[in-house]
Scaffold this active site. Structure first.
Site, PDB file in Angstrom:
ATOM      1  N   THR A   1      -8.410  -2.770   5.929  1.00 53.87           N
ATOM      2  CA  THR A   1      -8.360  -3.871   4.954  1.00 53.87           C
ATOM      3  C   THR A   1      -7.418  -4.969   5.427  1.00 53.87           C
ATOM      4  OG1 THR A   1      -8.808  -2.311   3.147  1.00 53.87           O
ATOM      5  CG2 THR A   1      -7.929  -4.470   2.547  1.00 53.87           C
TER       6      THR A   1
ATOM      7  N   LYS B   1     -16.931  -4.923   0.646  1.00 54.23           N
ATOM      8  CA  LYS B   1     -16.552  -3.514   0.774  1.00 54.23           C
ATOM      9  C   LYS B   1     -17.646  -2.716   0.079  1.00 54.23           C
ATOM     10  CE  LYS B   1     -13.316  -0.075   1.232  1.00 54.23           C
ATOM     11  NZ  LYS B   1     -12.618   0.324   2.463  1.00 54.23           N
TER      12      LYS B   1
ATOM     13  N   ASP C   1      -8.177  -2.345  -2.275  1.00 51.23           N
ATOM     14  CA  ASP C   1      -8.767  -2.930  -1.068  1.00 51.23           C
ATOM     15  C   ASP C   1      -9.777  -4.019  -1.433  1.00 51.23           C
ATOM     16  OD1 ASP C   1      -7.258  -1.157   0.369  1.00 51.23           O
ATOM     17  OD2 ASP C   1      -8.918   0.167   0.902  1.00 51.23           O
TER      18      ASP C   1
ATOM     19  N   GLU D   1     -16.203  -4.408   5.437  1.00 51.49           N
ATOM     20  CA  GLU D   1     -15.257  -3.325   5.733  1.00 51.49           C
ATOM     21  C   GLU D   1     -15.884  -1.978   5.424  1.00 51.49           C
ATOM     22  OE1 GLU D   1     -11.100  -1.327   4.202  1.00 51.49           O
ATOM     23  OE2 GLU D   1     -11.482  -3.423   3.665  1.00 51.49           O
ATOM     24  N   GLY D   2     -15.812  -1.068   6.385  1.00 52.53           N
ATOM     25  CA  GLY D   2     -16.298   0.286   6.171  1.00 52.53           C
ATOM     26  C   GLY D   2     -15.364   1.074   5.270  1.00 52.53           C
ATOM     27  N   VAL D   3     -15.645   2.359   5.140  1.00 52.47           N
ATOM     28  CA  VAL D   3     -14.812   3.239   4.321  1.00 52.47           C
ATOM     29  C   VAL D   3     -14.411   4.427   5.176  1.00 52.47           C
ATOM     30  CG1 VAL D   3     -16.856   4.390   3.367  1.00 52.47           C
ATOM     31  CG2 VAL D   3     -14.655   4.539   2.150  1.00 52.47           C
ATOM     32  N   GLY D   4     -13.106   4.736   5.197  1.00 52.52           N
ATOM     33  CA  GLY D   4     -12.631   5.843   6.006  1.00 52.52           C
ATOM     34  C   GLY D   4     -12.860   5.600   7.484  1.00 52.52           C
TER      35      GLY D   4
ATOM     36  N   ASN E   1      -3.077  -1.565  15.323  1.00 52.02           N
ATOM     37  CA  ASN E   1      -2.250  -1.695  14.124  1.00 52.02           C
ATOM     38  C   ASN E   1      -1.214  -0.582  14.140  1.00 52.02           C
ATOM     39  OD1 ASN E   1      -1.492  -2.758  11.536  1.00 52.02           O
ATOM     40  ND2 ASN E   1      -2.521  -1.021  10.585  1.00 52.02           N
TER      41      ASN E   1
ATOM     42  N   ARG F   1       4.489  -3.140  12.457  1.00 48.59           N
ATOM     43  CA  ARG F   1       4.775  -2.753  11.075  1.00 48.59           C
ATOM     44  C   ARG F   1       5.349  -3.972  10.367  1.00 48.59           C
ATOM     45  NH1 ARG F   1       2.727   1.580   8.577  1.00 48.59           N
ATOM     46  NH2 ARG F   1       4.592   1.811   7.313  1.00 48.59           N
TER      47      ARG F   1
END
Length: 240
Positions: A21, A42, A59, A120-123, A180, A210
């Site tokens: 996200t 999403k 998200d 955006e995908g999930v997981g 990330n 971070r």
């Protein structure tokens, strides 16, 4: 500004809670900063809170806030489940069936309203959506170039390489990848990045540290989206 063809990207991750996200909103922020009418999507979200007489997913809310085009929530997020668990299990608990054909219909509606859709995908990349299909099937059905978010922590090299192989196996182009930082104390951070860069068949778009305040603008400052081949040259000005 001349009209632009509609385009989309699919944001995949090496795992859940890896920063998809954050990177999706950073891309939406960069597109808006360059005058592109962009909408986030999403299709499937698990985990919701009851506020203001409706169920809300954080998200989804962040994608909406980063979008420069407003689209109906039923198209932007056709499947929202209350329990923060695997989507096929959450959907089954609520008597829902996640239908890829319906998601494709919603994506077509959103695409008609925007120059770019960031999906955006999930997981992770192969999370089940029902007993027959998973998110890899969804990405393949959408036929979109993929941006892979790699969460930098121990084990990420294996996860990233396997995910890239799964993306290639579906016949999808890997347009780029973003690192990330999940574990700021990861040993051999530079070596890990170098190893990933030599093994992933796509350009590294940036490394997001971070962040004390993980906003779309803050993340976008660490990413150069200009090398994304799925969009005509000149869309992204040198902001980064």
């Amino acid at each position: 500004m001349p009209p632009r063809p509609s385009a989309s990207w699919f944001i995949a991750g090496t795992d859940t809670d890896i920063g998809k996200t954050l990177i999706a909103t950073a891309l939406l922020h960069a597109l808006a900063a360059n005058g592109v009418r962009a909408a986030g999507m999403k299709p499937v979200a698990s985990g919701a809170q009851w506020r203001d007489d409706a169920w809300h997913n954080d998200d989804v809310g962040r994608l909406c806030a980063a979008s420069s085009v407003s689209v109906p929530s039923a198209w932007m997020n056709p499947y929202l489940m209350r329990e923060a668990t695997a989507p096929h299990l959450a959907a089954a608990a609520e008597g829902k069936y996640i239908d890829i054909a319906h998601i494709l219909h919603c994506h077509a509606q959103v695409s008609a309203m925007a120059d770019v859709v960031v999906v955006e995908g999930v997981g992770g990349f192969a999370v089940p959506l029902n007993d027959e299909v998973d998110t890899a099937d969804l990405a393949q059905a959408l036929a979109l170039p993929v941006i892979l978010v790699v969460g930098l922590r121990l084990g990420c090299i294996n996860h990233a390489v396997l995910t890239a192989q799964a993306i290639a196996a579906r016949g999808l182009p890997l347009a780029g990848w973003v690192a990330n930082v999940i574990d700021a104390d990861l040993a051999h951070m530079d070596g890990t990045l170098h190893t990933l860069a030599t093994r992933l068949p796509a350009p590294l778009l940036g490394c997001v540290p971070r962040l004390s305040v993980p906003t779309a603008a803050a993340a976008a400052a660490h990413i150069d989206f200009s090398s994304l081949a799925a969009w005509p040259a000149g869309v992204f000005s040198p902001l980064f």
